[in-house]
Motif scaffolding. Structure first.
Motif, PDB file in Angstrom:
ATOM      1  N   ASP A   1       0.821  -1.209   0.000  1.00  0.00           N
ATOM      2  CA  ASP A   1       0.000   0.000   0.000  1.00  0.00           C
ATOM      3  C   ASP A   1       0.858   1.263   0.000  1.00  0.00           C
ATOM      4  O   ASP A   1       0.434   2.307  -0.503  1.00  0.00           O
ATOM      5  CB  ASP A   1      -0.933   0.026   1.210  1.00  0.00           C
ATOM      6  CG  ASP A   1      -2.043  -1.012   1.105  1.00  0.00           C
ATOM      7  OD1 ASP A   1      -2.321  -1.442  -0.027  1.00  0.00           O
ATOM      8  OD2 ASP A   1      -2.608  -1.371   2.148  1.00  0.00           O
ATOM      9  N   ASN A   2       2.048   1.186   0.572  1.00  0.00           N
ATOM     10  CA  ASN A   2       2.886   2.379   0.691  1.00  0.00           C
ATOM     11  C   ASN A   2       3.412   2.889  -0.652  1.00  0.00           C
ATOM     12  O   ASN A   2       3.297   4.086  -0.949  1.00  0.00           O
ATOM     13  CB  ASN A   2       4.044   2.111   1.656  1.00  0.00           C
ATOM     14  CG  ASN A   2       3.577   1.933   3.084  1.00  0.00           C
ATOM     15  OD1 ASN A   2       2.446   2.274   3.420  1.00  0.00           O
ATOM     16  ND2 ASN A   2       4.426   1.380   3.929  1.00  0.00           N
ATOM     17  N   PRO A   3       3.990   2.037  -1.509  1.00  0.00           N
ATOM     18  CA  PRO A   3       4.395   2.536  -2.832  1.00  0.00           C
ATOM     19  C   PRO A   3       3.211   3.072  -3.641  1.00  0.00           C
ATOM     20  O   PRO A   3       3.361   4.059  -4.374  1.00  0.00           O
ATOM     21  CB  PRO A   3       5.006   1.291  -3.500  1.00  0.00           C
ATOM     22  CG  PRO A   3       5.446   0.434  -2.377  1.00  0.00           C
ATOM     23  CD  PRO A   3       4.441   0.649  -1.288  1.00  0.00           C
ATOM     24  N   ALA A   4       2.047   2.436  -3.490  1.00  0.00           N
ATOM     25  CA  ALA A   4       0.864   2.923  -4.204  1.00  0.00           C
ATOM     26  C   ALA A   4       0.474   4.311  -3.717  1.00  0.00           C
ATOM     27  O   ALA A   4       0.116   5.191  -4.517  1.00  0.00           O
ATOM     28  CB  ALA A   4      -0.297   1.952  -4.020  1.00  0.00           C
ATOM     29  N   SER A   5       0.576   4.536  -2.402  1.00  0.00           N
ATOM     30  CA  SER A   5       0.249   5.857  -1.850  1.00  0.00           C
ATOM     31  C   SER A   5       1.275   6.893  -2.297  1.00  0.00           C
ATOM     32  O   SER A   5       0.921   8.038  -2.626  1.00  0.00           O
ATOM     33  CB  SER A   5       0.212   5.789  -0.314  1.00  0.00           C
ATOM     34  OG  SER A   5      -0.855   4.970   0.125  1.00  0.00           O
ATOM     35  N   GLY A   6       2.553   6.497  -2.327  1.00  0.00           N
ATOM     36  CA  GLY A   6       3.584   7.412  -2.795  1.00  0.00           C
ATOM     37  C   GLY A   6       3.378   7.788  -4.250  1.00  0.00           C
ATOM     38  O   GLY A   6       3.537   8.952  -4.629  1.00  0.00           O
ATOM     39  N   LEU A   7       3.007   6.803  -5.072  1.00  0.00           N
ATOM     40  CA  LEU A   7       2.768   7.070  -6.486  1.00  0.00           C
ATOM     41  C   LEU A   7       1.557   7.973  -6.676  1.00  0.00           C
ATOM     42  O   LEU A   7       1.562   8.878  -7.529  1.00  0.00           O
ATOM     43  CB  LEU A   7       2.557   5.756  -7.236  1.00  0.00           C
ATOM     44  CG  LEU A   7       2.346   5.861  -8.752  1.00  0.00           C
ATOM     45  CD1 LEU A   7       3.561   6.491  -9.415  1.00  0.00           C
ATOM     46  CD2 LEU A   7       2.072   4.478  -9.342  1.00  0.00           C
ATOM     47  N   TYR A   8       0.528   7.752  -5.871  1.00  0.00           N
ATOM     48  CA  TYR A   8      -0.673   8.592  -5.954  1.00  0.00           C
ATOM     49  C   TYR A   8      -0.320  10.050  -5.646  1.00  0.00           C
ATOM     50  O   TYR A   8      -0.715  10.964  -6.387  1.00  0.00           O
ATOM     51  CB  TYR A   8      -1.714   8.085  -4.963  1.00  0.00           C
ATOM     52  CG  TYR A   8      -3.018   8.849  -4.973  1.00  0.00           C
ATOM     53  CD1 TYR A   8      -4.047   8.476  -5.837  1.00  0.00           C
ATOM     54  CD2 TYR A   8      -3.224   9.935  -4.128  1.00  0.00           C
ATOM     55  CE1 TYR A   8      -5.251   9.175  -5.851  1.00  0.00           C
ATOM     56  CE2 TYR A   8      -4.418  10.640  -4.141  1.00  0.00           C
ATOM     57  CZ  TYR A   8      -5.425  10.251  -5.001  1.00  0.00           C
ATOM     58  OH  TYR A   8      -6.608  10.949  -5.012  1.00  0.00           O
ATOM     59  N   ALA A   9       0.432  10.268  -4.561  1.00  0.00           N
ATOM     60  CA  ALA A   9       0.844  11.629  -4.203  1.00  0.00           C
ATOM     61  C   ALA A   9       1.731  12.228  -5.289  1.00  0.00           C
ATOM     62  O   ALA A   9       1.604  13.412  -5.629  1.00  0.00           O
ATOM     63  CB  ALA A   9       1.580  11.614  -2.863  1.00  0.00           C
TER      64      ALA A   9
END
Length: 245
Positions: free
Chosen positions: A147-155
């Motif tokens: 979930d963390n890389p996905a959140s970083g990519l979203y931001a």
């Protein structure tokens, strides 16, 4: 002395620590704290001595750094805030990947200092994109949690969309005046003035997490607590308000 020393010190130190930093918490805290303390001292000396920086690439393209009262104040505040937060991260965040985390926080601090010291839109863009890239890496620091890389990519994508405004502003300013310098913006008029004004506003709103870009801030909480303290409570989000000022 040249003003470039202030951002370059944490940038170069951050890269070195991320690549070759010790695993010892105390050593990381001592090294990163020493780098940021030295950055703070350089910032104070730069303000007191009226340091400037210039790198002329020719054809009207130049990187320039200069301080006005507002930027002088923020130049000192950035390393002053980053110092305790980064030392806390070195002492308390998860051990796995800690040198990378601390190194990226230093690199981010150098990028933020460059944003503050910039006296033209091109220099601002370099610092602006650097802090954006660092925020992506810091939010997704614990990449084993998917979930963390996905959140970083979203931001990253949300803020990059807003950053198109700053690219448009820089191109419009250069096309109309032949210069990226802040001093040249006073001569803008007509469509070029509108593009620059609204381009900067769009970029500031995205970085500051304002509507309609605000959802990225919630996703960014996936990063370590120290990252949220440095980026989203003290520096990166405030950068949006700073460039408007």
């Amino acid at each position: 002395m040249t003003l470039w020393l202030v951002p370059l010190l944490p940038m170069l130190a951050g890269i070195a620590i991320a690549a070759f930093g010790p695993q010892s918490r105390r050593a990381l805290a001592a090294i990163s704290g020493g780098v940021l303390a030295a950055t703070l001292i350089l910032a104070v000396l730069a303000v007191a001595g009226g340091w400037t920086g210039a790198l002329d690439w020719g054809g009207g393209i130049a990187l320039t750094a200069r301080l006005v009262p507002l930027s002088a104040l923020i130049l000192v505040m950035v390393p002053a805030v980053a110092l305790p937060v980064t030392v806390h991260a070195a002492l308390h965040e998860a051990q796995r990947g800690l040198p990378r985390l601390v190194g990226l926080m230093l690199l981010f601090t150098g990028g933020m200092v460059l944003v503050v010291a910039a006296a033209d839109l091109l220099t601002l863009l370099i610092g602006w994109e650097l802090i954006g890239a660092c925020s992506w890496a810091l939010i997704g620091h614990d990449w084993r949690d998917r979930d963390n890389p996905a959140s970083g990519l979203y931001a990253f994508v949300m803020t990059r969309f807003g950053d198109l405004g700053l690219f448009l502003a820089a191109m419009a300013a250069f096309g109309a005046t032949g210069s990226f310098a802040y001093d040249a913006l006073g001569g803008l008029q007509g469509p070029a003035l509108l593009i620059v004004a609204y381009g900067v506003l769009l970029s500031a709103a995205s970085k500051a997490g304002q509507v309609p870009f605000s959802p990225w801030l919630f996703r960014a909480m996936a990063g370590p607590s120290s990252v949220s303290a440095l980026l989203h409570a003290a520096t990166l989000v405030a950068a949006g308000a700073y460039i408007l000022a």
